[in-house]
Design a protein around this motif. Sequence first.
Motif, short mmCIF file in Angstrom:
data_model
loop_
_atom_site.label_atom_id
_atom_site.label_comp_id
_atom_site.label_asym_id
_atom_site.label_seq_id
_atom_site.Cartn_x
_atom_site.Cartn_y
_atom_site.Cartn_z
N ARG A 72 64.89 30.35 39.36
CA ARG A 72 63.63 30.42 39.97
C ARG A 72 63.50 30.19 41.17
N LYS A 73 64.19 29.01 41.65
CA LYS A 73 64.42 28.45 43.03
C LYS A 73 64.88 29.70 43.96
N LEU A 74 66.08 30.32 43.52
CA LEU A 74 66.77 31.19 44.17
C LEU A 74 66.08 32.59 44.36
N LEU A 75 65.43 32.91 43.23
CA LEU A 75 64.35 34.13 43.55
C LEU A 75 63.32 34.02 44.36
N LEU A 76 62.71 32.86 44.20
CA LEU A 76 61.60 32.68 45.06
C LEU A 76 61.78 32.68 46.52
N SER A 77 63.11 32.18 46.86
CA SER A 77 63.46 32.19 48.15
C SER A 77 64.25 33.62 48.86
N ASP A 78 64.19 34.43 47.80
CA ASP A 78 64.98 35.54 48.22
C ASP A 78 66.46 35.40 48.33
N SER A 79 66.86 34.34 47.64
CA SER A 79 68.39 34.04 47.82
C SER A 79 69.27 34.97 46.92
N ILE A 80 68.76 35.49 46.10
CA ILE A 80 69.42 36.53 45.08
C ILE A 80 68.31 37.74 44.74
N TYR A 81 68.90 38.77 44.14
CA TYR A 81 68.05 39.80 43.83
C TYR A 81 68.71 39.98 42.41
N ILE A 82 67.83 40.86 41.48
CA ILE A 82 68.40 41.37 40.11
C ILE A 82 68.17 42.85 40.08
N CYS A 83 69.23 43.15 39.61
CA CYS A 83 69.37 44.69 39.24
C CYS A 83 69.88 44.86 38.19
N SER A 84 69.84 46.03 37.43
CA SER A 84 70.40 46.56 36.13
C SER A 84 71.31 47.57 36.59
N ASN A 85 72.43 47.55 35.56
CA ASN A 85 73.46 48.34 35.99
C ASN A 85 73.48 49.30 34.66
N ILE A 86 72.62 50.31 34.50
CA ILE A 86 72.76 51.17 33.45
C ILE A 86 73.74 52.25 33.85
N THR A 87 74.42 52.60 33.01
CA THR A 87 75.17 53.86 32.93
C THR A 87 75.18 54.82 31.65
N VAL A 88 75.76 55.67 31.58
CA VAL A 88 75.80 56.72 30.56
C VAL A 88 76.40 55.96 29.41
N ASP A 89 77.39 55.18 29.57
CA ASP A 89 78.29 54.56 28.66
C ASP A 89 77.52 53.15 28.43
N ASN A 90 76.78 52.57 29.24
CA ASN A 90 76.15 51.23 29.21
C ASN A 90 74.74 51.35 29.23
N LEU A 91 74.12 51.05 28.06
CA LEU A 91 72.71 51.34 27.90
C LEU A 91 71.93 50.03 27.45
N ASP A 92 72.81 48.96 27.54
CA ASP A 92 72.33 47.68 27.03
C ASP A 92 70.88 47.15 27.61
N PRO A 93 70.68 47.56 28.84
CA PRO A 93 69.44 47.02 29.50
C PRO A 93 68.10 47.58 28.78
N ILE A 94 68.25 48.64 28.46
CA ILE A 94 67.25 49.46 27.59
C ILE A 94 67.13 48.87 26.45
N SER A 95 67.98 48.69 25.54
CA SER A 95 68.07 47.98 24.33
C SER A 95 67.30 46.84 24.44
N THR A 96 67.98 45.93 25.30
CA THR A 96 67.33 44.43 25.52
C THR A 96 65.81 44.57 25.80
N TYR A 97 65.33 45.41 26.45
CA TYR A 97 63.88 45.74 26.89
C TYR A 97 63.30 46.06 25.55
N LEU A 98 63.68 46.86 24.86
CA LEU A 98 63.04 47.36 23.71
C LEU A 98 62.75 46.27 22.72
N GLY A 99 63.75 45.27 22.56
CA GLY A 99 63.56 44.18 21.94
C GLY A 99 63.50 44.45 20.28
#
Length: 302
Positions: A72-99
């Motif tokens: 939380r501290k790092l995100l609020l200070s813009d010290s890190i950023y978050i992105c998803s690495n979706i590929t044709v063969d790795n769709l885990d971020p979509i599955s995780t979101y569906l829940g």
Amino acid sequence: MIYDFGEAFRRAPHKAITLLGMSGVGKTMLADRLPKAEWFHYSADYRIGTKYLEEDILDNIKRKAMQVPFLRKLLLSDSIYICSNITVDNLDPISTYLGKIGRPDSVGAEEGGLSYEEFRHRQDLHEQAEIASMIDVARFKAKALEIYGYPNFINDASGSICEIVDPKAGTDDPVLDILSRDTLLLYIRAGEADYKRVEAAAMRNPKPLFYRDDFLQAAIPEYRSEAGLPPSPVSHVDDIDPDDFVKWIFPKLWRHRIPRYQAIADRLGYVIEADEAASVRDGHDFTDLVAGAIDRRQKAGA
């Protein structure tokens, strides 16, 4: 003289195909075996995750990260950023979101079970995204040839496409109208051995799934009865184990989708068996396989 549609397909300088079938039946594997320089591979799931659900997926990840003081501290200070690495063969971020639906304190689901309302909200967003990704097919087919020079186009449709269309409507369904007009619909039909293989994987690692709301509402009371849970309104899911529910519903969902896919193929497409798809080694094999499916249908209708 009967026109040879199979041979016409073989000779066509530009081929465009939509692969239909259950998740795990081999659509992406088949697309990956085609020559990369000749076939543009359009993945519906990739388009969904990187275009239409990208912000929702990232917001969900950030929401979880903000619960961890260090992150939380790092995100609020813009010290890190978050992105998803979706590929044709790795769709885990979509599955995780569906829940998964069920107990919020469950350790089996990636973020605990979701309430019925939140689960349904995410399902609705996914349905809208999947429809949009299929409407995009015509545009990407044109771009693949005109911009990138790919002579052929393959649309690797999501395993849940049979749920977002009306299989009996044929071209009266807007999505099926677009796909059948711009591509040849090819249904990869799974056999019993394929079902057992996919089911075994689902039992080992139960992944989030897409359900039509009418199907889900009918399934929840049945699950509660079989699981020994007390009768309750459909929206009450706080006592449901997320992974157990996915394991229980998977065979029912599979059987539910079979006639929907077959109805699409009967009206608008062609059929190959999953073991035929698995035997494809290159583009020539694939062309022969599709031409054979066209010939079979032509002879059956003669």
